[in-house]
Write a protein that holds these residues in place. Structure first.
Motif, PDB file in Angstrom:
ATOM      1  N   GLU A 182      63.044 -41.017  15.922  1.00  0.00           N
ATOM      2  CA  GLU A 182      63.256 -39.725  15.246  1.00  0.00           C
ATOM      3  C   GLU A 182      61.945 -38.961  15.056  1.00  0.00           C
ATOM      4  N   GLY A 191      64.190 -34.181  11.732  1.00  0.00           N
ATOM      5  CA  GLY A 191      65.456 -34.307  11.005  1.00  0.00           C
ATOM      6  C   GLY A 191      65.781 -32.949  10.412  1.00  0.00           C
ATOM      7  N   ASP A 207      69.278 -34.832  14.379  1.00  0.00           N
ATOM      8  CA  ASP A 207      68.004 -35.538  14.506  1.00  0.00           C
ATOM      9  C   ASP A 207      67.555 -35.388  15.953  1.00  0.00           C
TER      10      ASP A 207
HETATM   11 MG    MG Z   1      65.487 -38.198   8.834  1.00  0.00          MG
END
Ligand code: MG
Ligand code: 4AD
Length: 477
Positions: free
Chosen positions: A400, A403, A392
């Protein structure tokens, strides 16, 4: 006569020539000075109206929001604040705007109010700037991949599979809600539905993109994705755009390199090509920060943050190291986290991600090798048997932003995982085929486009970086 845009005129060499332009009145002061904008730039052009040259009736109709067509001479400005202006020789009102009713007055409006007027908020300086930067970012995304040998793939919007296995999907069906046919088990009979099976709006194009990577090598998608998660946060949308590169013969280290190079490259592009809009957004944020208590103010301005990300390396840290840091951190010991960190294996919350990025490392961070139990089934299992090759990318103010993972390319291991989480193998037969015929190490990631636009423009709420946000209880426009 050719129609010029304000952007063209402000950098043109048409001095003392007659020009024509169209636009909307931002302000009109002293019955003489129109600040005109046509959306081509953050800057207005000043148009000076001579009383004698215009009838009184038209003069009254020059109000904020009205659309006008102007012909005049481009001259050096007498006044301060602009270098060029237009001496109007003729002016035609194209569309009136009743000043008593027009919601976008030349004053400060709250973002909440503007969201309710999303069809008009684009006319404000802030939203004009955000949307031009969004457009430039989107061009930079395609430019990066096209220049690096990637093929652009359009993966389906309607799918029969749940890529993330999270089950938070919008159903696609042509059944009348209360007249759906029922089978012998008393359940809805989807074999009679349009596609003959249950279908949903996609949450990610990854699984389909993998099929393309295993034929074309380097591919990317850039399209809308949908998640029916009931998250009312400043970082979640029910409809958002995702960029997903997928590359054959690339492992997780290559994936981390790619994500970092890609992000710094598109940010570099807008720093170079959106100078005026970013300068405006930078000032806007400085003003906004002044209203906050000292402790909550950001240490860097927007432009400093963007340069910082472009000029510095992302810090790469394993999940296990991150847990150690968090467990021993001040906020954890002083019980300041809403979700205290006790043991290895827990999923990280936004507060933890932001602590790592903003307080501990003070730079973007790539976390990798997460516990298998908190990540999707398709991620490659490490030799320790408990972590997967996930990554991430965490950003200041956002958490975030990316990902991704190295994908499980071993048929037997993948089959086991699918079985363990209770997915029917039959449903993913085509995905498993990739592991039967010429399987190879491959990796990819998903970048939430709106989170990137948020970071680039400094907007606090994700709803303010997409034209018409879709969130729980909200799908107007
Ligand atoms: Mg994610
Ligand atoms: O981490 P996510 O769920 O990853 C995937 O979907 C993978 N299939 C991607 C891949 O490997 N090809 O989502 C990827 C990114 C997140 O990091 C976040 O930036 C964004 O998508 N995202 C959202 N953005 C706005 N609103 C939401 N509800 C989002 N959910 C995820």
């Amino acid at each position: 006569m050719k129609t010029s845009s304000v952007a063209e005129l402000l950098q043109s060499d048409l001095l003392l020539q007659e020009v024509h332009l169209n636009g909307w009145v931002k302000t009109f002061r002293s019955n003489r000075f129109i600040a005109l904008n046509d959306g081509s730039t953050i800057h207005n052009i000043q148009c000076v109206v001579e009383f004698e040259k215009i009838d009184q009736e038209s003069l009254k109709r020059i109000t904020t929001g009205a659309s006008v067509s102007i012909t005049g001479t481009l001259v050096e400005s007498q006044g301060r604040g602009q270098s060029l202006e237009i001496q109007v020789s003729s002016l035609e009102i194209l569309g009136d705007s009743n000043p008593e009713e027009y919601p976008i007055q030349p004053k400060k409006h709250s973002f909440e109010f503007l969201r309710e007027n999303a069809h008009l908020r684009i006319r404000t300086n802030t939203f004009g700037a955000v949307m031009r930067v969004r457009s430039a970012l989107s061009f930079a995304v395609h430019k990066y991949f096209q220049e690096h040998g990637f093929t652009y793939v359009n993966t389906p919007i309607i799918t029969g599979s749940d890529a993330e296995g999270a089950g938070e999907m919008f159903r696609v069906s042509t059944f009348e809600p209360n007249k759906a046919p029922i089978d012998e088990k008393g359940e809805i009979d989807f074999t009679q539905d349009f596609f003959g099976k249950e279908t949903n709006l996609t949450v990610s194009g990854q699984l389909e993109a993998e099929t393309f990577a295993m034929a074309l090598g380097k591919v990317y998608t850039f399209g809308p994705t949908f998640r029916a998660e009931n998250s009312n946060t400043t970082r979640h949308l029910a409809e958002f755009w995702m960029i997903e590169p997928e590359v054959a013969f690339m492992d997780l280290d290559g994936n981390m390199d790619l994500s970092e190079d890609f992000i710094t490259s598109v940010l570099g592009y807008v720093l170079k090509n959106c100078k005026d809009d970013l300068a405006f957004l930078n000032q806007r944020l400085i003003q906004e920060e002044k209203g906050k208590p000292q402790a909550q103010r950001s240490e860097m301005s927007l432009l400093e943050k963007l340069h910082f990300v472009v000029d510095n390396n992302f810090k790469r840290v394993s999940y296990t190291e991150a847990i150690d840091i968090l467990r021993n951190s001040k906020p954890n010991k002083k019980k300041k986290f809403k979700f205290p960190i006790h043991e290895w294996g827990v999923d990280l919350q936004s507060e933890h991600e932001r602590f790592l990025v903003e307080k501990h490392f003070k730079c973007p961070v790539i976390l990798f090798d997460y516990p298998a139990s908190i990540k999707a089934f398709y991620m490659r299992l490490n030799d320790d048997g408990k972590t997967v090759r996930a990554m991430d990318v965490l950003f200041p103010g956002i958490g975030e932003i990316v990902g991704g993972s190295q994908r499980e390319e071993r048929l037997d291991v993948l089959k086991d995982k699918i079985k363990n989480i209770g997915i029917d193998e039959e449903e993913l037969w085509w995905y498993l085929d990739l592991r039967k015929y010429g399987t190879a190490v491959h990796s990819g990631f998903g970048l939430g486009f709106e989170r990137l636009v948020q970071f680039t423009t400094g907007m606090a709420n994700i709803r303010d970086v997409i034209p018409f946000p879709r969130t729980p209880q909200n799908a107007t426009f």
